[in-house]
Design a protein around this motif. Structure first.
Motif, mmCIF file in Angstrom:
data_model
loop_
_atom_site.group_PDB
_atom_site.id
_atom_site.type_symbol
_atom_site.label_atom_id
_atom_site.label_comp_id
_atom_site.label_asym_id
_atom_site.label_seq_id
_atom_site.Cartn_x
_atom_site.Cartn_y
_atom_site.Cartn_z
ATOM 1 N N GLY A 12 -5.478 -8.175 -0.807
ATOM 2 C CA GLY A 12 -6.888 -7.675 -1.112
ATOM 3 C C GLY A 12 -7.675 -8.769 -1.758
ATOM 4 N N PRO A 13 -9.181 -8.614 -1.583
ATOM 5 C CA PRO A 13 -10.258 -9.570 -2.129
ATOM 6 C C PRO A 13 -10.391 -9.128 -3.518
ATOM 7 C CG PRO A 13 -11.327 -8.176 -0.669
ATOM 8 C CD PRO A 13 -9.796 -7.626 -0.620
ATOM 9 N N SER A 14 -9.475 -8.879 -4.283
ATOM 10 C CA SER A 14 -9.830 -8.302 -5.724
ATOM 11 C C SER A 14 -8.963 -9.349 -6.810
ATOM 12 C CB SER A 14 -9.312 -6.795 -5.929
ATOM 13 O OG SER A 14 -8.064 -6.910 -6.407
ATOM 14 N N GLU A 15 -9.318 -8.843 -7.967
ATOM 15 C CA GLU A 15 -8.237 -10.067 -9.003
ATOM 16 C C GLU A 15 -6.931 -9.485 -8.960
ATOM 17 O OE1 GLU A 15 -11.524 -8.487 -11.652
ATOM 18 O OE2 GLU A 15 -11.666 -10.600 -12.532
ATOM 19 N N GLU A 16 -6.594 -8.261 -8.672
ATOM 20 C CA GLU A 16 -5.370 -7.950 -8.682
ATOM 21 C C GLU A 16 -4.581 -8.081 -7.350
ATOM 22 O OE1 GLU A 16 -5.007 -3.764 -10.281
ATOM 23 O OE2 GLU A 16 -7.222 -3.872 -10.287
ATOM 24 N N TYR A 17 -4.765 -9.275 -6.842
ATOM 25 C CA TYR A 17 -4.214 -9.493 -5.420
ATOM 26 C C TYR A 17 -2.648 -9.883 -5.795
ATOM 27 C CZ TYR A 17 -2.842 -12.565 -1.462
ATOM 28 O OH TYR A 17 -2.241 -13.240 -0.411
ATOM 29 N N SER A 18 -2.238 -10.641 -6.780
ATOM 30 C CA SER A 18 -0.746 -10.820 -7.053
ATOM 31 C C SER A 18 0.017 -9.531 -7.446
ATOM 32 C CB SER A 18 -0.826 -11.837 -8.201
ATOM 33 O OG SER A 18 -1.137 -11.227 -9.382
ATOM 34 N N VAL A 19 -0.578 -8.630 -8.074
ATOM 35 C CA VAL A 19 -0.032 -7.398 -8.245
ATOM 36 C C VAL A 19 0.071 -6.756 -7.080
ATOM 37 C CG1 VAL A 19 -0.208 -5.154 -9.627
ATOM 38 C CG2 VAL A 19 -1.030 -7.386 -10.976
ATOM 39 N N SER A 20 -0.886 -6.780 -6.308
ATOM 40 C CA SER A 20 -0.776 -5.968 -5.053
ATOM 41 C C SER A 20 0.315 -6.290 -4.063
ATOM 42 C CB SER A 20 -2.049 -5.723 -4.196
ATOM 43 O OG SER A 20 -2.098 -5.405 -2.996
ATOM 44 N N MET A 21 0.552 -7.626 -4.305
ATOM 45 C CA MET A 21 1.517 -8.514 -3.310
ATOM 46 C C MET A 21 3.055 -7.702 -3.814
ATOM 47 S SD MET A 21 0.221 -10.032 -0.722
ATOM 48 C CE MET A 21 1.258 -11.249 -0.059
ATOM 49 N N LYS A 22 3.096 -7.872 -4.983
ATOM 50 C CA LYS A 22 4.205 -7.452 -5.374
ATOM 51 C C LYS A 22 4.796 -5.875 -5.147
ATOM 52 C CE LYS A 22 4.802 -10.521 -9.424
ATOM 53 N NZ LYS A 22 4.737 -10.535 -10.976
ATOM 54 N N THR A 23 3.382 -5.162 -5.484
ATOM 55 C CA THR A 23 3.706 -3.733 -4.781
ATOM 56 C C THR A 23 4.161 -3.529 -3.371
ATOM 57 O OG1 THR A 23 2.388 -2.583 -6.629
ATOM 58 C CG2 THR A 23 2.364 -1.385 -4.638
ATOM 59 N N GLY A 24 3.236 -4.202 -2.594
ATOM 60 C CA GLY A 24 3.499 -4.127 -1.175
ATOM 61 C C GLY A 24 4.884 -4.725 -0.874
ATOM 62 N N ARG A 25 5.521 -5.528 -1.409
ATOM 63 C CA ARG A 25 6.728 -6.021 -1.034
ATOM 64 C C ARG A 25 7.980 -5.271 -1.569
ATOM 65 N NH1 ARG A 25 8.519 -9.146 2.326
ATOM 66 N NH2 ARG A 25 9.556 -7.352 2.750
ATOM 67 N N ALA A 26 7.615 -4.438 -2.773
ATOM 68 C CA ALA A 26 8.624 -3.529 -3.179
ATOM 69 C C ALA A 26 8.663 -2.270 -2.209
ATOM 70 C CB ALA A 26 8.043 -2.915 -4.392
ATOM 71 N N VAL A 27 7.498 -1.744 -1.727
ATOM 72 C CA VAL A 27 7.277 -0.772 -0.608
ATOM 73 C C VAL A 27 8.116 -1.123 0.588
ATOM 74 C CG1 VAL A 27 5.832 0.736 0.682
ATOM 75 C CG2 VAL A 27 5.065 0.136 -1.593
ATOM 76 N N ILE A 28 7.736 -2.247 1.122
ATOM 77 C CA ILE A 28 8.334 -3.021 2.395
ATOM 78 C C ILE A 28 9.846 -2.655 2.186
ATOM 79 C CG2 ILE A 28 8.806 -4.882 3.816
ATOM 80 C CD1 ILE A 28 5.659 -5.491 3.159
ATOM 81 N N ASP A 29 10.328 -3.264 1.143
ATOM 82 C CA ASP A 29 11.762 -3.170 0.892
ATOM 83 C C ASP A 29 12.282 -1.699 0.916
ATOM 84 O OD1 ASP A 29 11.744 -5.945 0.559
ATOM 85 O OD2 ASP A 29 11.808 -5.894 -1.470
ATOM 86 N N ALA A 30 11.685 -0.942 0.393
ATOM 87 C CA ALA A 30 12.054 0.437 0.436
ATOM 88 C C ALA A 30 12.205 1.234 1.670
ATOM 89 C CB ALA A 30 11.081 1.190 -0.494
ATOM 90 N N LEU A 31 11.126 0.902 2.519
ATOM 91 C CA LEU A 31 11.045 0.998 3.991
ATOM 92 C C LEU A 31 12.200 0.695 4.815
ATOM 93 C CD1 LEU A 31 7.081 0.969 4.578
ATOM 94 C CD2 LEU A 31 8.587 2.978 4.103
#
Length: 322
Positions: A12-31
């Motif tokens: 995403g186009p926000s300052e929290e891009y790197s945090v979001s990438m980590k959250t997304g990776r954790a969610v994908i791993d869970a799925l």
């Protein structure tokens, strides 16, 4: 068992891009561990939507998707913009609606609403870029009303990004000017020293419309003056759950959190931050898309009541699909 096609949106186009990438990776791993079909959608810092590294239109990315897991943070996600897109496509998604997200993301507007509900919050004032020429008068007024220590932060942002503790009127004027170079408006709060608490809630869990997890106390290391961005991701902050607050304080924190979630018409889950001092509870802010990384508080609070991370993710998808 979830048989639907899940898209995980991260970046995403926000300052929290790197945090979001980590959250997304954790969610994908869970799925993946749950054998749930999914596709990884990365939104770049420029706002382009990528699937398997290729730029695609939003229509193409969302084709065949039954439900979206929002692993985004900050602007474009917590401000309701991406929810607006998904609502137009009539695709279910995790988290709150576009309108509720936008409301909760605006710290000043949220404080205005909750103050009218009788919820305590540190004294605050919003300052806009067009007021730059009046900073001397503004900071004098703030110093007289708020005391000698202040928190300055953007009116709309997350993860404590660009949040600063200011300890003098001179530094306040300088800090406000610096922050207004980056943002159209900021908020100045009185700094209240106390114990930092955060409370996570989850809807439709264990036969409860709104389930409150055990209260968490946050104790940042001494080198950080408060729980700022650096403290959050330093790995050194103590996350105490269940906390050692008194029964009265825990009861107040739970009731206030539930009231905030309902008043702002939030959906599925949220996490609310407070300062506790002299048996008083001061609301700081609410997070409508809490982080889901290894360092994140929400999954840690869930785990204390036996809700493992993978089951938390599937619960959010199942309730988003209904």
């Amino acid at each position: 068992m979830i048989n639907e096609r899940v898209a995980v949106l991260r970046g995403g186009p926000s300052e929290e891009y790197s945090v979001s990438m980590k959250t997304g990776r954790a969610v994908i791993d869970a799925l993946e561990r749950k054998n749930i079909s999914n596709k990884d959608i990365v939104i770049t810092k420029n706002g382009e939507w990528l699937e398997e590294g290729r730029i695609k239109t939003i229509n193409a990315v969302l084709e065949g998707v039954d439900v979206v897991f929002l692993a985004l943070h900050g602007g474009f996600a917590e401000d309701g913009e991406v929810q607006k897109i998904l609502q137009n496509f009539r695709i279910p998604f995790t988290g709150s609606s576009s309108l509720s997200s936008a409301l909760a993301f605006n710290k000043a507007l949220t404080k205005d609403i909750l103050s009218k509900e009788g919820i305590l919050t540190p004294k605050y004032r919003v300052i806009h870029k067009y007021e730059l020429q009046e900073l001397d008068e503004i900071t004098t007024d703030i110093a007289e009303e708020f005391g000698s220590e202040y928190i300055i932060k953007p009116t709309a942002s997350g993860s404590s990004i660009s949040m600063e503790l200011i300890r003098s009127k001179f530094s306040l004027q300088e800090g406000i000017g610096r922050l207004l170079e980056q943002y159209d408006s900021i908020i100045v709060e009185e700094f209240i020293r106390g114990r930092e608490a955060t409370v996570a809630v989850l809807e439709n869990f264990r036969d409860k419309e709104l389930y409150t997890f055990p209260i968490v106390e946050i104790v940042p290391p001494r080198k950080f003056p408060f729980y700022n961005y650096e403290a959050k991701y330093s790995g050194e902050t103590q996350i105490i759950c269940p906390s050692n607050f008194s029964y009265t304080e825990r009861d107040l924190l739970q009731n206030i959190t539930e009231h905030i979630h309902k008043t702002l018409n939030l959906s599925q889950y949220s996490r609310t931050d407070f300062i506790v001092r002299d048996n008083k509870i001061y609301f700081l802010e609410v997070n409508t898309l809490p982080g889901l990384t290894n360092e994140s508080i929400f999954p840690k609070a869930a785990k204390t009541v036996g809700l493992e991370f993978d089951n938390l993710i599937t619960h959010l998808l199942e309730t988003a699909s209904n």
